[in-house]
Design a protein around this motif. Structure first.
Motif, PDB file in Angstrom:
ATOM      1  N   MET A 183       9.569   9.421  -3.629  1.00 15.28           N
ATOM      2  CA  MET A 183       8.594   9.088  -2.422  1.00 15.28           C
ATOM      3  C   MET A 183       9.444   9.413  -1.361  1.00 15.28           C
ATOM      4  SD  MET A 183       8.261   5.077  -2.447  1.00 15.28           S
ATOM      5  CE  MET A 183       9.438   4.510  -1.849  1.00 15.28           C
ATOM      6  N   PRO A 184       8.763  10.108  -0.422  1.00  8.88           N
ATOM      7  CA  PRO A 184       9.724  10.111   0.751  1.00  8.88           C
ATOM      8  C   PRO A 184       8.266   9.505   2.002  1.00  8.88           C
ATOM      9  CG  PRO A 184       7.791  12.328  -0.227  1.00  8.88           C
ATOM     10  CD  PRO A 184       7.971  11.040  -0.973  1.00  8.88           C
ATOM     11  N   GLY A 185       9.007   8.988   2.770  1.00 12.23           N
ATOM     12  CA  GLY A 185       8.116   8.341   3.780  1.00 12.23           C
ATOM     13  C   GLY A 185       8.152   6.774   2.991  1.00 12.23           C
ATOM     14  N   PRO A 186       7.943   5.432   4.560  1.00 12.07           N
ATOM     15  CA  PRO A 186       8.013   4.290   3.862  1.00 12.07           C
ATOM     16  C   PRO A 186       7.186   3.757   2.994  1.00 12.07           C
ATOM     17  CG  PRO A 186       7.889   4.635   5.908  1.00 12.07           C
ATOM     18  CD  PRO A 186       6.859   6.049   5.425  1.00 12.07           C
ATOM     19  N   SER A 187       7.005   2.706   1.638  1.00  9.66           N
ATOM     20  CA  SER A 187       6.580   2.392   0.701  1.00  9.66           C
ATOM     21  C   SER A 187       7.889   1.553   0.148  1.00  9.66           C
ATOM     22  CB  SER A 187       5.885   3.560   0.490  1.00  9.66           C
ATOM     23  OG  SER A 187       4.608   2.694  -0.822  1.00  9.66           O
TER      24      SER A 187
END
Ligand code: ZN
Length: 254
Positions: A183-187
């Motif tokens: 899950m690349p990226g902030p979440s």
């Protein structure tokens, strides 16, 4: 006359009814959650005394009725008096009671959840300090018993173990932890390995053992965020008690 049953039971909730009666929601060990009518409970202390007060553990005799059970008598097992003197303890007890009501359908026995809740009430009444980590463990244990088990041990996508390196986020719509590779990226909610492993361990230890997690404030906040999101998503509806507890836990100078 309906069949008479006897079971240890915790009082989850009550609502006044007519002039002197009360409808009591009980979490019984043997029959799960039931609602019963306690006649005359507000007029006379003879039959029930304080034995059907909130958060009390009592051995209750009840008879099947139409719609509601009829509560016949109650023998006190533990009044959990220590809960009543402190707003934080009351809020926790109310929160766990409300969660139990939402998770456990009527007349479905949940003996493990019963033991978890009974032990949590005893802990809230007797413990010198209200350890939030231990109680988050109880909250998760109740969820797991009802079939809601967030994945806290590995990435839900690639199964990389939490603690095996890399960063993890808790993504409620995926049902648990997702690693940064998947899950690349902030979440989601960023979570530390320690929070996931300790929470998971603590939940499995209930009701036999009340694990004090020894988490610092930042980690506790993560545990709180994970569980609030998870409960909100799966249990749905507004948890009335959650708001009060949240306000108390996040108020400065607590
Ligand atoms: Zn992954």
């Amino acid at each position: 006359m309906g069949k008479l049953s006897v079971s240890p039971a915790l009082v989850l909730r009550h609502v006044d009814y007519r002039d002197a009666d009360r409808v009591v929601t009980l979490f019984t060990r043997d029959l799960g959650r039931i609602s019963g009518l306690a006649r005359g409970v507000r007029r006379s202390t003879k039959r029930f005394g304080g034995r059907l007060d909130l958060f009390t553990l009592a051995e209750v005799q009840f008879r099947e009725g139409r719609g509601l059970y009829h509560l016949e008598s109650a023998t006190l097992l533990s009044a959990h008096l220590g809960i009543r003197a402190d707003l934080l303890r009351i809020s926790w007890a109310a929160h766990l009671s409300e969660l139990t009501q939402k998770l456990c359908a009527e007349e479905q026995p949940h003996p493990r959840a019963f033991q978890v809740l009974a032990r949590a009430m005893a802990f809230l009444s007797d413990a010198r300090e209200v350890d939030e980590g231990a109680l988050r463990g109880a909250e998760l244990a109740l969820l797991m018993d009802a079939g809601y088990s967030p994945e806290l041990d590995a990435c839900v996508v690639c199964r990389r173990p939490v603690g095996g390196g890399g960063r993890f986020h808790f993504v409620v719509t995926r049902g648990g932890c997702v690693c940064d590779r998947c899950m690349p990226g902030p979440s989601g909610i960023p979570v530390a390995e320690e929070v996931c492993t300790r929470l998971s361990e603590a939940a499995r230890a209930w009701p036999d053992e009340t694990k004090v997690l020894g988490l610092d404030e930042v980690s506790l906040r993560q545990a709180r965020e994970i569980l609030d999101a998870f409960v909100g998503y799966h249990v749905g509806g507004r948890m009335k008690s959650a708001r009060m507890l949240q306000d108390l836990l996040s108020s400065p100078g607590r």
